[in-house]
Design a protein around this motif. Structure first.
Motif, PDB file in Angstrom:
ATOM      1  N   LEU A   1       0.871  -1.291  -0.169  1.00 49.52           N
ATOM      2  CA  LEU A   1       0.060   0.012   0.009  1.00 49.52           C
ATOM      3  C   LEU A   1       0.691   1.292   0.137  1.00 49.52           C
ATOM      4  N   LEU A   2       0.548   2.286  -0.967  1.00 51.93           N
ATOM      5  CA  LEU A   2       1.178   3.299  -0.891  1.00 51.93           C
ATOM      6  C   LEU A   2      -0.078   4.555  -0.296  1.00 51.93           C
ATOM      7  N   PRO A   3       0.251   4.934   0.791  1.00 49.43           N
ATOM      8  CA  PRO A   3      -1.048   5.566   1.798  1.00 49.43           C
ATOM      9  C   PRO A   3      -1.469   6.868   0.811  1.00 49.43           C
ATOM     10  N   LYS A   4      -2.849   7.102   1.237  1.00 44.27           N
ATOM     11  CA  LYS A   4      -3.315   8.157   0.639  1.00 44.27           C
ATOM     12  C   LYS A   4      -2.659   9.517   0.759  1.00 44.27           C
ATOM     13  N   HIS A   5      -2.101   9.764   1.747  1.00 41.15           N
ATOM     14  CA  HIS A   5      -1.303  11.187   1.938  1.00 41.15           C
ATOM     15  C   HIS A   5       0.050  11.143   1.032  1.00 41.15           C
ATOM     16  N   GLU A   6       0.203  10.235   0.209  1.00 42.87           N
ATOM     17  CA  GLU A   6       1.216   9.990  -0.465  1.00 42.87           C
ATOM     18  C   GLU A   6       0.915   9.992  -2.168  1.00 42.87           C
ATOM     19  N   VAL A   7      -0.504   9.937  -2.148  1.00 39.26           N
ATOM     20  CA  VAL A   7      -1.177   9.611  -3.412  1.00 39.26           C
ATOM     21  C   VAL A   7      -1.753  10.891  -4.034  1.00 39.26           C
ATOM     22  N   ILE A   8      -1.486  11.413  -5.297  1.00 37.16           N
ATOM     23  CA  ILE A   8      -2.331  12.561  -5.834  1.00 37.16           C
ATOM     24  C   ILE A   8      -3.757  11.991  -6.040  1.00 37.16           C
ATOM     25  N   HIS A   9      -4.644  12.798  -5.655  1.00 34.00           N
ATOM     26  CA  HIS A   9      -6.141  12.278  -5.819  1.00 34.00           C
ATOM     27  C   HIS A   9      -6.797  13.672  -6.206  1.00 34.00           C
TER      28      HIS A   9
ATOM     29  N   LEU B   1     -11.402  20.839 -14.706  1.00 30.49           N
ATOM     30  CA  LEU B   1     -10.473  20.100 -16.015  1.00 30.49           C
ATOM     31  C   LEU B   1      -9.077  20.550 -16.083  1.00 30.49           C
ATOM     32  N   ARG B   2      -9.037  21.983 -15.957  1.00 29.58           N
ATOM     33  CA  ARG B   2      -7.906  22.668 -16.023  1.00 29.58           C
ATOM     34  C   ARG B   2      -6.662  22.187 -14.831  1.00 29.58           C
ATOM     35  N   GLN B   3      -7.252  22.171 -13.766  1.00 26.69           N
ATOM     36  CA  GLN B   3      -6.511  21.635 -12.361  1.00 26.69           C
ATOM     37  C   GLN B   3      -6.036  20.092 -12.673  1.00 26.69           C
ATOM     38  N   THR B   4      -6.885  19.350 -13.147  1.00 19.82           N
ATOM     39  CA  THR B   4      -6.689  17.986 -13.641  1.00 19.82           C
ATOM     40  C   THR B   4      -5.655  17.985 -14.503  1.00 19.82           C
ATOM     41  N   ILE B   5      -5.707  18.503 -15.548  1.00 21.56           N
ATOM     42  CA  ILE B   5      -4.687  18.412 -16.701  1.00 21.56           C
ATOM     43  C   ILE B   5      -3.262  18.858 -16.157  1.00 21.56           C
ATOM     44  N   GLU B   6      -3.303  20.142 -15.254  1.00 22.13           N
ATOM     45  CA  GLU B   6      -2.113  20.445 -14.626  1.00 22.13           C
ATOM     46  C   GLU B   6      -1.432  19.386 -13.994  1.00 22.13           C
ATOM     47  N   LYS B   7      -2.267  18.857 -12.685  1.00 18.71           N
ATOM     48  CA  LYS B   7      -1.679  17.950 -12.031  1.00 18.71           C
ATOM     49  C   LYS B   7      -1.284  16.620 -12.808  1.00 18.71           C
ATOM     50  N   MET B   8      -1.950  16.253 -13.717  1.00 20.90           N
ATOM     51  CA  MET B   8      -1.395  14.903 -14.349  1.00 20.90           C
ATOM     52  C   MET B   8      -0.157  15.327 -15.133  1.00 20.90           C
ATOM     53  N   GLU B   9      -0.170  16.433 -15.627  1.00 22.74           N
ATOM     54  CA  GLU B   9       1.066  16.916 -16.702  1.00 22.74           C
ATOM     55  C   GLU B   9       2.536  16.907 -15.515  1.00 22.74           C
ATOM     56  N   TYR B  10       2.008  17.588 -14.390  1.00 15.59           N
ATOM     57  CA  TYR B  10       3.421  18.053 -13.504  1.00 15.59           C
ATOM     58  C   TYR B  10       3.641  16.587 -13.013  1.00 15.59           C
ATOM     59  N   HIS B  11       2.717  15.799 -12.495  1.00 16.64           N
ATOM     60  CA  HIS B  11       3.471  14.485 -11.798  1.00 16.64           C
ATOM     61  C   HIS B  11       3.574  13.349 -12.768  1.00 16.64           C
ATOM     62  N   ARG B  12       3.171  13.542 -14.179  1.00 16.54           N
ATOM     63  CA  ARG B  12       3.360  12.682 -15.378  1.00 16.54           C
ATOM     64  C   ARG B  12       2.519  11.221 -15.144  1.00 16.54           C
ATOM     65  N   TYR B  13       1.204  11.697 -14.635  1.00 12.07           N
ATOM     66  CA  TYR B  13       0.544  10.583 -14.550  1.00 12.07           C
ATOM     67  C   TYR B  13      -0.624  10.468 -15.642  1.00 12.07           C
ATOM     68  N   THR B  14      -0.959   9.306 -15.904  1.00  9.03           N
ATOM     69  CA  THR B  14      -1.838   8.947 -16.930  1.00  9.03           C
ATOM     70  C   THR B  14      -3.201   8.700 -16.571  1.00  9.03           C
ATOM     71  N   ALA B  15      -3.305   8.546 -15.394  1.00  8.56           N
ATOM     72  CA  ALA B  15      -4.713   8.339 -14.498  1.00  8.56           C
ATOM     73  C   ALA B  15      -4.407   8.575 -13.055  1.00  8.56           C
TER      74      ALA B  15
END
Length: 139
Positions: A7-15, A22-36
């Motif tokens: 388990l990677l605990p919630k406080h260490e997970v971008i959610h 949608l802008r915040q979502t795109i920016e967070k995904m881009e910054y952290h390089r996550y696809t989901a």
């Protein structure tokens, strides 16, 4: 072995929440390089995971939405094509493995369906790889 080991605990997970723009979502995904990224309700209940594909299809099918006005639209408007299923923390490892085969990460919830973290596919693969090499080297 149980799921908590990985388990990677919630406080260490971008959610995100359904109220995230949608802008915040795109920016967070881009910054952290996550696809989901996991989406939670205000009370911490796991809703699903938004993917890059979900966002692309939403923009394609809603021509009036674009990056310039993405701050006016929230994740609550985006249909989620992939249903990333979660497991309960007390589930067995077979349930986890079954999901991690088809998901990059598996959201983990407690017995009240509150999100408590994720298990990453890469962590499972790394663990299995170490076990195989230990076995081979012990021969």
């Amino acid at each position: 072995m149980n799921i908590a080991f990985f388990l990677l605990p919630k406080h260490e997970v971008i959610h995100l929440t359904l109220h995230t723009t949608l802008r915040q979502t795109i920016e967070k995904m881009e910054y952290h390089r996550y696809t989901a990224v996991p989406i939670l309700k205000d009370d911490g209940t796991y809703v699903g995971s938004v993917t890059e594909g979900d966002l692309l299809w939403f923009f394609k099918n809603n021509r009036e939405v674009n990056f310039d006005n993405a701050h006016r639209h929230t994740l609550a408007e985006v249909p989620l094509k992939m249903q990333n299923k979660s497991v309960r923390i007390d589930s067995n490892m077979q349930d986890l493995i079954r999901l991690v085969k088809v998901q990059n990460f598996v959201p983990v919830v407690d017995d009240t369906d509150k999100f408590i973290g994720i298990v990453r596919r890469s962590d499972i693969i790394e663990f299995c790889s170490e076990q195989i090499f230990k076995e081979v080297n012990s021969r």
